[in-house]
Design a protein around this motif. Structure first.
Motif, mmCIF file in Angstrom:
data_model
loop_
_atom_site.group_PDB
_atom_site.id
_atom_site.type_symbol
_atom_site.label_atom_id
_atom_site.label_comp_id
_atom_site.label_asym_id
_atom_site.label_seq_id
_atom_site.Cartn_x
_atom_site.Cartn_y
_atom_site.Cartn_z
ATOM 1 N N ILE A 248 -6.442 -6.560 2.764
ATOM 2 C CA ILE A 248 -6.299 -6.519 4.222
ATOM 3 C C ILE A 248 -6.918 -5.263 4.842
ATOM 4 O O ILE A 248 -6.675 -4.976 6.008
ATOM 5 C CB ILE A 248 -4.814 -6.626 4.645
ATOM 6 C CG1 ILE A 248 -3.998 -5.437 4.098
ATOM 7 C CG2 ILE A 248 -4.196 -7.946 4.191
ATOM 8 C CD1 ILE A 248 -2.579 -5.354 4.658
ATOM 9 N N MET B 292 2.961 -7.723 12.055
ATOM 10 C CA MET B 292 3.404 -6.742 11.073
ATOM 11 C C MET B 292 4.903 -6.503 11.315
ATOM 12 O O MET B 292 5.547 -7.276 12.021
ATOM 13 C CB MET B 292 2.588 -5.461 11.226
ATOM 14 C CG MET B 292 1.121 -5.743 11.570
ATOM 15 S SD MET B 292 -0.070 -4.428 11.274
ATOM 16 C CE MET B 292 0.641 -3.006 12.056
ATOM 17 N N SER B 293 5.427 -5.440 10.734
ATOM 18 C CA SER B 293 6.885 -5.227 10.835
ATOM 19 C C SER B 293 7.381 -5.198 12.279
ATOM 20 O O SER B 293 8.431 -5.748 12.591
ATOM 21 C CB SER B 293 7.269 -3.908 10.157
ATOM 22 O OG SER B 293 7.019 -3.985 8.777
ATOM 23 N N ARG C 209 2.034 -9.820 7.763
ATOM 24 C CA ARG C 209 1.754 -8.711 6.841
ATOM 25 C C ARG C 209 2.834 -7.653 7.029
ATOM 26 O O ARG C 209 2.784 -6.864 7.960
ATOM 27 C CB ARG C 209 0.366 -8.141 7.137
ATOM 28 C CG ARG C 209 -0.738 -9.218 7.167
ATOM 29 C CD ARG C 209 -2.097 -8.581 7.452
ATOM 30 N NE ARG C 209 -2.077 -7.786 8.660
ATOM 31 C CZ ARG C 209 -2.435 -8.231 9.875
ATOM 32 N NH1 ARG C 209 -2.871 -9.453 10.027
ATOM 33 N NH2 ARG C 209 -2.368 -7.427 10.915
ATOM 34 N N ARG D 28 6.246 4.507 4.978
ATOM 35 C CA ARG D 28 5.297 4.976 3.973
ATOM 36 C C ARG D 28 5.198 6.491 4.022
ATOM 37 O O ARG D 28 5.195 7.084 5.095
ATOM 38 C CB ARG D 28 3.903 4.392 4.251
ATOM 39 C CG ARG D 28 3.762 2.951 3.863
ATOM 40 C CD ARG D 28 2.369 2.440 4.170
ATOM 41 N NE ARG D 28 2.136 2.287 5.602
ATOM 42 C CZ ARG D 28 2.511 1.238 6.320
ATOM 43 N NH1 ARG D 28 3.141 0.238 5.736
ATOM 44 N NH2 ARG D 28 2.262 1.167 7.590
ATOM 45 N N GLY E 114 4.965 -4.480 5.797
ATOM 46 C CA GLY E 114 5.086 -3.305 4.933
ATOM 47 C C GLY E 114 6.409 -2.595 5.143
ATOM 48 O O GLY E 114 7.361 -2.723 4.369
ATOM 49 N N THR E 115 6.486 -1.823 6.240
ATOM 50 C CA THR E 115 7.624 -0.950 6.511
ATOM 51 C C THR E 115 8.980 -1.662 6.452
ATOM 52 O O THR E 115 9.932 -1.124 5.874
ATOM 53 C CB THR E 115 7.446 -0.308 7.909
ATOM 54 O OG1 THR E 115 6.129 0.257 7.963
ATOM 55 C CG2 THR E 115 8.464 0.777 8.141
ATOM 56 N N LYS F 143 0.841 -1.211 0.000
ATOM 57 C CA LYS F 143 0.000 0.000 0.000
ATOM 58 C C LYS F 143 0.873 1.258 0.000
ATOM 59 O O LYS F 143 1.905 1.292 0.686
ATOM 60 C CB LYS F 143 -0.914 0.000 1.226
ATOM 61 C CG LYS F 143 -0.182 0.099 2.539
ATOM 62 C CD LYS F 143 -1.139 -0.053 3.719
ATOM 63 C CE LYS F 143 -0.428 0.157 5.021
ATOM 64 N NZ LYS F 143 -1.181 -0.376 6.175
#
Ligand SMILES: *Cc1c(COP(=O)(O)O)cnc(C)c1O
Length: 259
Positions: free
Chosen positions: A111, A230-231, A246, A255, A248-249, A62
């Motif tokens: 998600i 998550m991260s 999940r 982001r 991301g970072t 994202k």
């Protein structure tokens, strides 16, 4: 584009051992991040005696451009996740235009909070929806999947404690929601998903999710997946049985603030 897929693939095979040799600077950054995440996941699995193969890393892309999804794909990432339908639909289509012939299949996970009027669009590109949290949404997803001749893997998003953010079914309503998904002809109940409470120790929440997961599996043995972590909290998630992280970072960087 100056990417050289053959070099990138070769670099991936030895990720962690040597610096990647192909591609642009951004690809090198992503390869390093991917190797670092892989180290953390492997260590977390070792720490609790789980097989590394039990855990799938989803790249949460994202806010990042289709080019980054393409780079991750060349680096061997097979599963990516998005939280906004409009952005995801556009990106999924764009990524396919970047892929050459014979590109590996990417699996898209949804998600984010999902409105029923977006169900048709999401079913168009996503193989898995992690945020099924109400019966009304079950109906909309099942209709959309049937219309498109598809079967959709569903995770039930559970809300484990007081959290000001919307989304998630209360644990006491979980059994009824699981039954609704199981009865839907074009949906499969694959497990649970949860987001740790913001700014708090995730462990108590993860323990409650793991308990709820066990409960659901008594009636739905096929619901083996647990999307947790998550991260910042992947180690705790692995310790509590996560099958899907999940991330991301830690993969893509911080982001940019949402506009
Ligand atoms: C953005 C997002 C993630 C990824 O979080 P990071 O901390 O960047 O790894 C995971 N899960 C959900 C539901 C998200 O929206």
């Amino acid at each position: 584009m100056s990417d050289r897929p053959a070099d990138l693939m070769a670099a991936t095979e030895t990720a962690g051992a040597t610096e990647p040799t192909g591609g642009d600077e951004r690809t090198r950054v992503l390869a390093r991040n991917l190797a670092a995440v892989e180290e953390r996941v492997a260590a977390a699995c070792r720490a609790v005696g789980r097989a590394r193969a039990e855990v799938t890393v989803l790249g949460v892309t994202k806010t990042w451009p289709a080019d980054d999804v393409h780079r991750l794909r060349l680096l061997g990432v097979r599963e990516v996740a998005e939280n906004r339908d409009q952005e995801a639909a556009r990106k999924a289509a764009e990524v396919e235009t970047l892929a050459g012939e014979g590109a590996t299949v990417l699996r898209w996970h949804f998600i984010g909070a999902l409105q029923t009027n977006k169900a048709r669009s999401v079913v168009g590109y996503a193989a898995v929806v992690h945020t099924v949290d109400r019966v009304k949404l079950v109906g909309a997803l099942d209709r959309a999947a049937r219309e498109q001749g598809r079967h959709l893997d569903c995770l039930l998003q559970v809300r484990v404690q007081e959290d000001p953010r919307p989304g998630g079914v209360a644990p006491e309503e979980l059994a009824a929601l699981a039954a609704a998904v199981a009865e839907a002809g074009n949906l499969r109940v694959r497990g649970l998903m949860a987001v740790a409470p913001l700014g708090e120790d995730p462990v108590p929440a993860f323990a409650r999710v793991a308990a709820a997961h066990e409960q659901v599996r008594l009636s739905h043995p096929e619901a083996r997946w647990l999307s947790l972590g998550m991260s910042g909290d992947l180690e705790a998630a692995v310790a509590h049985g996560a099958t899907h992280l999940r991330i991301g970072t830690a993969l893509l960087g911080s982001r940019p603030p949402l506009g």
